[in-house]
Scaffold this motif. Structure first.
Motif, PDB file in Angstrom:
ATOM      1  N   ASP B 489       0.817  -1.217   0.000  1.00  0.00           N
ATOM      2  CA  ASP B 489       0.000   0.000   0.000  1.00  0.00           C
ATOM      3  C   ASP B 489       0.844   1.258   0.000  1.00  0.00           C
ATOM      4  N   ALA B 490       2.142   1.104   0.270  1.00  0.00           N
ATOM      5  CA  ALA B 490       3.037   2.251   0.201  1.00  0.00           C
ATOM      6  C   ALA B 490       4.431   1.715  -0.100  1.00  0.00           C
ATOM      7  N   THR B 491       5.204   2.492  -0.841  1.00  0.00           N
ATOM      8  CA  THR B 491       6.612   2.154  -0.998  1.00  0.00           C
ATOM      9  C   THR B 491       7.423   3.346  -0.537  1.00  0.00           C
ATOM     10  N   VAL B 492       8.495   3.060   0.181  1.00  0.00           N
ATOM     11  CA  VAL B 492       9.367   4.131   0.647  1.00  0.00           C
ATOM     12  C   VAL B 492      10.764   3.872   0.113  1.00  0.00           C
ATOM     13  N   GLN B 493      11.457   4.958  -0.203  1.00  0.00           N
ATOM     14  CA  GLN B 493      12.797   4.831  -0.747  1.00  0.00           C
ATOM     15  C   GLN B 493      13.780   4.565   0.380  1.00  0.00           C
ATOM     16  N   GLN B 494      14.679   3.612   0.143  1.00  0.00           N
ATOM     17  CA  GLN B 494      15.674   3.333   1.169  1.00  0.00           C
ATOM     18  C   GLN B 494      16.471   4.594   1.476  1.00  0.00           C
ATOM     19  N   GLY B 495      16.695   4.857   2.741  1.00  0.00           N
ATOM     20  CA  GLY B 495      17.456   6.024   3.161  1.00  0.00           C
ATOM     21  C   GLY B 495      16.598   7.242   3.408  1.00  0.00           C
ATOM     22  N   SER B 496      15.308   7.170   3.072  1.00  0.00           N
ATOM     23  CA  SER B 496      14.451   8.338   3.271  1.00  0.00           C
ATOM     24  C   SER B 496      13.860   8.314   4.677  1.00  0.00           C
ATOM     25  N   PHE B 571      14.080   4.681   7.120  1.00  0.00           N
ATOM     26  CA  PHE B 571      14.092   3.394   6.418  1.00  0.00           C
ATOM     27  C   PHE B 571      15.465   3.234   5.789  1.00  0.00           C
ATOM     28  N   ARG B 572      16.439   2.746   6.560  1.00  0.00           N
ATOM     29  CA  ARG B 572      17.805   2.924   6.121  1.00  0.00           C
ATOM     30  C   ARG B 572      18.490   1.690   5.555  1.00  0.00           C
ATOM     31  N   ASP B 573      18.229   0.519   6.115  1.00  0.00           N
ATOM     32  CA  ASP B 573      19.222  -0.528   5.908  1.00  0.00           C
ATOM     33  C   ASP B 573      18.874  -1.626   4.922  1.00  0.00           C
ATOM     34  N   TRP B 574      17.619  -1.968   4.767  1.00  0.00           N
ATOM     35  CA  TRP B 574      17.314  -3.114   3.928  1.00  0.00           C
ATOM     36  C   TRP B 574      16.185  -2.817   2.960  1.00  0.00           C
ATOM     37  N   PHE B 575      16.130  -3.611   1.927  1.00  0.00           N
ATOM     38  CA  PHE B 575      15.030  -3.555   0.972  1.00  0.00           C
ATOM     39  C   PHE B 575      14.043  -4.672   1.293  1.00  0.00           C
ATOM     40  N   GLY B 576      12.831  -4.521   0.789  1.00  0.00           N
ATOM     41  CA  GLY B 576      11.884  -5.620   0.877  1.00  0.00           C
ATOM     42  C   GLY B 576      10.589  -5.216   1.550  1.00  0.00           C
ATOM     43  N   LYS B 577       9.794  -6.239   1.874  1.00  0.00           N
ATOM     44  CA  LYS B 577       8.449  -5.997   2.386  1.00  0.00           C
ATOM     45  C   LYS B 577       8.436  -6.004   3.906  1.00  0.00           C
ATOM     46  N   TYR B 578       7.735  -5.035   4.458  1.00  0.00           N
ATOM     47  CA  TYR B 578       7.557  -4.925   5.904  1.00  0.00           C
ATOM     48  C   TYR B 578       6.086  -4.626   6.160  1.00  0.00           C
ATOM     49  N   ARG B 595       0.933  -4.158   4.129  1.00  0.00           N
ATOM     50  CA  ARG B 595       2.300  -4.357   3.663  1.00  0.00           C
ATOM     51  C   ARG B 595       2.802  -3.051   3.069  1.00  0.00           C
ATOM     52  N   TRP B 596       4.022  -2.648   3.428  1.00  0.00           N
ATOM     53  CA  TRP B 596       4.686  -1.542   2.759  1.00  0.00           C
ATOM     54  C   TRP B 596       6.099  -1.992   2.439  1.00  0.00           C
ATOM     55  N   ASP B 597       6.663  -1.433   1.392  1.00  0.00           N
ATOM     56  CA  ASP B 597       7.943  -1.924   0.880  1.00  0.00           C
ATOM     57  C   ASP B 597       9.013  -0.843   0.952  1.00  0.00           C
ATOM     58  N   VAL B 598      10.226  -1.269   1.250  1.00  0.00           N
ATOM     59  CA  VAL B 598      11.384  -0.397   1.077  1.00  0.00           C
ATOM     60  C   VAL B 598      11.985  -0.731  -0.288  1.00  0.00           C
ATOM     61  N   THR B 599      12.124   0.271  -1.137  1.00  0.00           N
ATOM     62  CA  THR B 599      12.593   0.036  -2.497  1.00  0.00           C
ATOM     63  C   THR B 599      13.702   1.026  -2.836  1.00  0.00           C
ATOM     64  N   THR B 600      14.209   0.892  -4.076  1.00  0.00           N
ATOM     65  CA  THR B 600      15.199   1.863  -4.540  1.00  0.00           C
ATOM     66  C   THR B 600      14.519   3.192  -4.861  1.00  0.00           C
ATOM     67  N   GLY B 601      13.236   3.224  -4.848  1.00  0.00           N
ATOM     68  CA  GLY B 601      12.506   4.476  -4.973  1.00  0.00           C
ATOM     69  C   GLY B 601      11.923   4.688  -6.355  1.00  0.00           C
ATOM     70  N   PRO B 602      11.224   5.772  -6.550  1.00  0.00           N
ATOM     71  CA  PRO B 602      10.924   6.790  -5.543  1.00  0.00           C
ATOM     72  C   PRO B 602       9.791   6.347  -4.609  1.00  0.00           C
ATOM     73  N   SER B 603       9.660   7.046  -3.482  1.00  0.00           N
ATOM     74  CA  SER B 603       8.589   6.739  -2.530  1.00  0.00           C
ATOM     75  C   SER B 603       7.238   7.047  -3.163  1.00  0.00           C
ATOM     76  N   SER B 604       6.236   6.281  -2.755  1.00  0.00           N
ATOM     77  CA  SER B 604       4.904   6.525  -3.308  1.00  0.00           C
ATOM     78  C   SER B 604       4.302   7.763  -2.661  1.00  0.00           C
ATOM     79  N   THR B 605       3.664   8.564  -3.476  1.00  0.00           N
ATOM     80  CA  THR B 605       3.025   9.770  -2.936  1.00  0.00           C
ATOM     81  C   THR B 605       1.581   9.505  -2.552  1.00  0.00           C
ATOM     82  N   VAL B 606       1.056   8.361  -2.918  1.00  0.00           N
ATOM     83  CA  VAL B 606      -0.313   7.997  -2.572  1.00  0.00           C
ATOM     84  C   VAL B 606      -0.257   6.729  -1.739  1.00  0.00           C
ATOM     85  N   THR B 607      -1.026   6.714  -0.666  1.00  0.00           N
ATOM     86  CA  THR B 607      -1.066   5.557   0.208  1.00  0.00           C
ATOM     87  C   THR B 607      -2.375   4.811  -0.015  1.00  0.00           C
TER      88      THR B 607
END
Lengths: 245, 666
Positions: B489-496, B571-578, B595-607
């Motif tokens: 339902d949301a993706t966040v960029q690693q390190g953001s 959201f700093r250290d790992w990629f994947g689903k949380y 479920r929300w994911d840490v990805t290489t980005g960009p972060s989703s602006t809509v949840t």
């Protein structure tokens, strides 16, 4: 408990599965199907079967249409299980409105196949099973009619395993939930499915090590090439074990 | 002396204790469940007749087949992605754990109960770990293939709130079936190791964890069966030992484990006369029951000496909210000093007592899955007497009438007794420093926030689709949606970094949701209560600031009806689903997970944009229709009001220790 329950619930029935909770738990009230046939709740609907149960009413036009459409699609996913060992039961929330004839038209309109029954009955019996199957211990919700248009209870009487899902989630998810109350598949099958899942994971866009390294560089984070060494950590752990174990 | 014992210990640990670790109890056959007729109360039990059980320490072993980077499916490992940073944090220790049925006796007056547990014991063995010693734990699913009634034989383990990569996080949809195993890689590193190599930011240290079954839709029943245990990580600040000479950085809180550092795993159960646990339905457990259990014993006693102890409180569910008070033998309230919240050291100790004038410090309220490390000082207790830990929620225990153990202390409320035996054999060297830690400096990420993401935890009857007249039907949902393990339902960029607004439905139906977020711990920035003026209908959001027990870092954020909480996350250290989910296990099984994911980005602006079948989520379950739970501009205007540390280094900057002075009073 009324008189009928008293008699039907306590009669020993050798034909029911050993693990079943029996009519004493489920109750055994008489309902009428959309084909205008009388059925007993435990004996005819639950016993020895996998039952997928929801509540609805034919005049519900806000939420029910999507829920019922979802169940219509679920029929296809159940395949020839439907009507053999799996059954779908849609009980009315408004027995005053929903006569068997009205439910029959509703079933036809929604493309119900054999094995999907629409049922009505006495207010007492309907409320009894609604509370038995969907109780939340919250009066506001338990007495709400609308809330029950989305709840789905999945029961396998043979091993007394239950689960639930909500409508109108995709039928794929509901079919998966049904599989959780089915008997556990043979080990060989599960190993094969595990290998298939692994193949799917490997195929997915798993973020590769080089890509991760590139990403760290983009952040300006230091690149770590060597393994982290911790000569003291193990020694500290030893003292913990000696004291604690 | 220590070094010598350490060298000898390696041999001992890997040889003689290996056999200990492998001697699992026999697997019993499952007795019939007691679903009908429903018992109104458990059999009567006499309080304080059994000693508090201390879970044994998990013992490392050598795994065969040897653990591998990729899943060893050929040898029966469950499917997973490759371990991230496996070679960087190559496991130095290996553990073998069997998740299996067992018989456990909760009380001498109740027959043994059929349970499921880690290594066949309940609670599971306690893992003792050190930051910087990565480990791998192999979880074998040895649950029965033909189980009857409540509980599901598919299993996954979540280390709560382990700083672990996604494939070792026990994601609720990544369960595996009986006969398979899975290796979870626990690197035991601080958060932020990319930013602060090699081990991460020590200010992000977390010490008290627990591990438990997280198989979605069956988490309540599987935990009720007994699949949970504790996992502690020490470092050179929280060393686990109290003796002097460990360096000025050591806190020297009471220890070691099992002697003065005691886990207390609280749960409640309802038993049938044959000893079987009662479940309200084959997929639901009772929300409030009549037997208080601590570490798997009903109303136990614990013998204490006249000195300080560290107790690690854990509410392992399934649903009860405990409010603990401590009374001495005269029924007088005794303070408890909280040093960690969810395993994270507080900046300073906080005292709670039943008669506090500060409402938030009146008793210690523990929501499901929260942890509190509490120092109790028995120094001035009278030997031969008993102190009592009570839960103030009135409770029918099902006992024959018992006299009050102390004036005003109702036996029905007593969770356990502390029997004061006498002075300790050697002097108490432990201390409770006035300053425990400093919080990580978040001014830089706060200045670079991606935005505020809103999560509405709804228990609606109406209105979850944005239209108050449109009944949703869905009971437990987040932003109007229920859990689909395949939909993020949301993706966040690693390190953001983001602030998340977690909001209970308004107007609420009265349910509290202890919301848990996987991966990194958060900082509570503000708590707010929503009220509506009955005459004008105007909705007001009242800021309440940050309560004393939320001044540190947390991983569980309870939201009471009509409440919302604003937190800061990285959201700093790992990629994947949380996941973010309600940790009331019943609500969780009602699919109140996201479920929300840490990805290489960009972060989703809509949840939460779509239902899992692709249908657009038009209203998102927002409280006021029209507003969208999407990313809102960064709350930079609010930032100056937050208690941010002055810019500094990541190194722990703590003033000198001040002896064993008791903590501050808030």
């Amino acid at each position: 408990m009324n008189r009928r329950d008293f008699f039907t619930c306590h009669v020993a029935d050798k034909s029911r599965p050993a693990a079943s909770l029996g009519p004493g738990y489920y109750s055994n009230g008489v309902f009428r199907t959309h084909e205008n046939k009388p059925v007993r709740f435990y004996d005819d609907l639950i016993k020895g079967k996998i039952s997928i149960i929801n509540f609805m009413y034919a005049s519900c036009d806000k939420y029910c249409p999507r829920s019922i459409a979802c169940l219509t699609k679920l029929q296809d996913l159940l395949g020839d299980h439907l009507g053999r060992d799996m059954f779908m039961y849609s009980f009315t929330l408004k027995p005053d409105e929903d006569t068997p004839a009205k439910l029959a038209a509703y079933a036809k309109g929604n493309g119900a196949r054999p094995g999907w029954l629409f049922l009505t009955g006495s207010e007492y019996d309907l409320t009894s099973i609604r509370f038995k199957l969907f109780r939340l211990d919250d009066p506001l919700l338990d007495f709400s009619v609308d809330i029950h248009a989305s709840m789905l209870r999945i029961i396998n009487d043979n091993n007394s395993r239950w689960t639930s899902w909500v409508l109108p989630d995709p039928p794929r998810l509901i079919r998966e939930a049904v599989s959780w109350v089915e008997p556990t598949k043979p080990f060989a099958v599960r190993v094969r499915e595990n290998a298939e899942l692994q193949a799917a994971i490997d195929k997915e866009s798993v973020i590769s090590a080089p890509k991760r390294a590139e990403f760290k560089r983009a952040h300006g984070w230091p690149e770590i090439t060597a393994k982290y060494e911790n000569p003291d950590g193990m020694k500290k752990l030893q003292t913990l074990f000696h004291a604690g174990a | 002396m220590l070094k010598a014992s350490a060298a000898a210990g390696v041999v001992t640990m890997l040889t003689s204790r290996k056999t200990l670790a492998q001697s699992l109890p026999p697997i019993p056959t499952q007795p019939p469940d007691c679903a009908a007729p429903a018992p109104t109360n458990s059999p009567a039990t006499t309080p304080f007749v059994q000693a508090l059980p201390i879970p044994p320490v998990a013992i490392p072993t050598i795994l065969n087949p040897f653990p591998t980077l990729a899943a060893d499916t050929a040898n029966g490992e469950a499917a997973r992605a490759n371990h991230q940073d496996w070679f960087q944090f190559f496991p130095l220790l290996q553990y073998n754990v069997s998740v299996q049925p067992t018989m456990h006796q909760f009380h001498p007056q109740i027959p043994p109960t059929y349970c499921w547990g880690y290594n066949g014991i309940y609670p599971g063995p306690t893992f003792l770990n050190i930051y910087g010693v990565p480990v791998v734990v192999r979880f074998h699913n040895n649950l029965p293939v033909d189980n009857i009634g409540f509980g599901d034989n598919n299993h996954t383990t979540h280390l709560h709130n382990g700083h672990t990569a996604s494939e070792s996080d026990g994601f609720a949809g990544d369960y595996w079936s009986p006969g398979l195993f899975k290796d979870h890689h626990y690197p035991n590193v601080y958060a932020g190791f990319n930013e602060f190599p090699p081990l991460g930011d020590q200010l992000e240290a977390q010490h008290t964890y627990w591990y438990h079954d997280h198989r979605h839709s069956f988490t309540a029943t599987n935990n009720y069966r007994g699949i949970n245990g504790m996992y502690l990580i020490y470092d050179d600040i929280d060393t686990g030992f109290e003796f002097p000479g460990q360096g000025p950085q050591a806190l020297r809180l009471p220890g070691p484990y099992g002697i003065y550092d005691i886990p207390l795993n609280f749960t409640d159960k309802l038993f049938c006369a044959n000893g079987e646990m009662f479940a309200t339905a084959p997929d639901a457990v009772p929300g409030g029951t009549d037997k208080f259990c601590v570490n798997g014993a009903i109303q136990p006693y614990f013998n204490v000496q006249t000195r300080k102890y560290r107790f690690r409180f854990l509410n392992s569910g399934p649903a009860r909210i405990w409010t603990f008070n401590l009374s001495d033998n005269n029924g007088n309230p005794v303070p408890m000093t909280v040093v960690t919240t969810d395993g994270n050291l507080l900046p300073s100790p906080v005292e709670v007592i039943s008669t506090s004038s500060v409402p938030t410090l009146t008793g210690l309220t523990v929501y499901v899955s929260q942890r509190y490390d509490v120092i109790i000082d028995f120094t001035n207790a009278t030997p031969g007497t008993s102190w009592y830990l009570t839960n103030v929620a009135a409770q029918f225990v099902g006992n024959a009438p018992e006299p009050e153990p102390a004036p005003g202390v109702n036996i029905g409320n007593v969770v356990m007794a502390f029997n004061i035996t006498g002075p300790p054999p050697s002097p108490d060297q432990s201390q409770v420093p006035e300053v425990l830690t400093t919080l990580p400096n978040i001014s830089k990420p706060m200045a670079n926030l991606f935005g505020t993401r809103v999560w509405n935890f709804n228990d609606d009857v109406v209105g979850a689709e944005g239209d108050p007249a449109n009944p949703t039907g869905k009971v437990f949902n987040v932003n109007g949606l229920t859990f689909d393990p395949n939909r993020a339902d949301a993706t966040v960029q690693q390190g953001s970094s983001e602030t998340w607004l977690i909001r209970n439905r308004f107007p609420g139906t009265g349910w509290t949701h202890p919301v848990h977020i996987h991966l990194e711990e958060g900082r509570v920035l503000d708590r707010r209560n929503i009220t509506v003026n009955p005459t004008t209908g105007v909705i007001t959001i009242n800021s309440q600031g940050v309560p004393p027990l939320e001044q540190g870092r947390r991983d569980v954020y309870p939201i009471l009806p009509n409440d919302e909480v604003l937190i800061f996350l990285q959201f700093r250290d790992w990629f994947g689903k949380y996941m973010i989910h309600c940790h009331n296990l019943g609500h969780e099984d009602g699919l109140m997970l996201v479920r929300w994911d840490v990805t290489t980005g960009p972060s989703s602006t809509v949840t939460s944009p779509v239902y899992s079948d692709g249908t657009p989520n038009t209203g998102n379950g927002q409280v006021n229709s029209g507003a969208q739970p999407n990313i809102t501009p960064a709350l930079t205007a609010l930032a100056p009001t937050f208690n941010l540390n002055p810019p500094g280094t990541s190194k722990l900057n703590r003033p000198g220790l001040k002896g064993s002075k008791k903590g501050v009073k808030a």
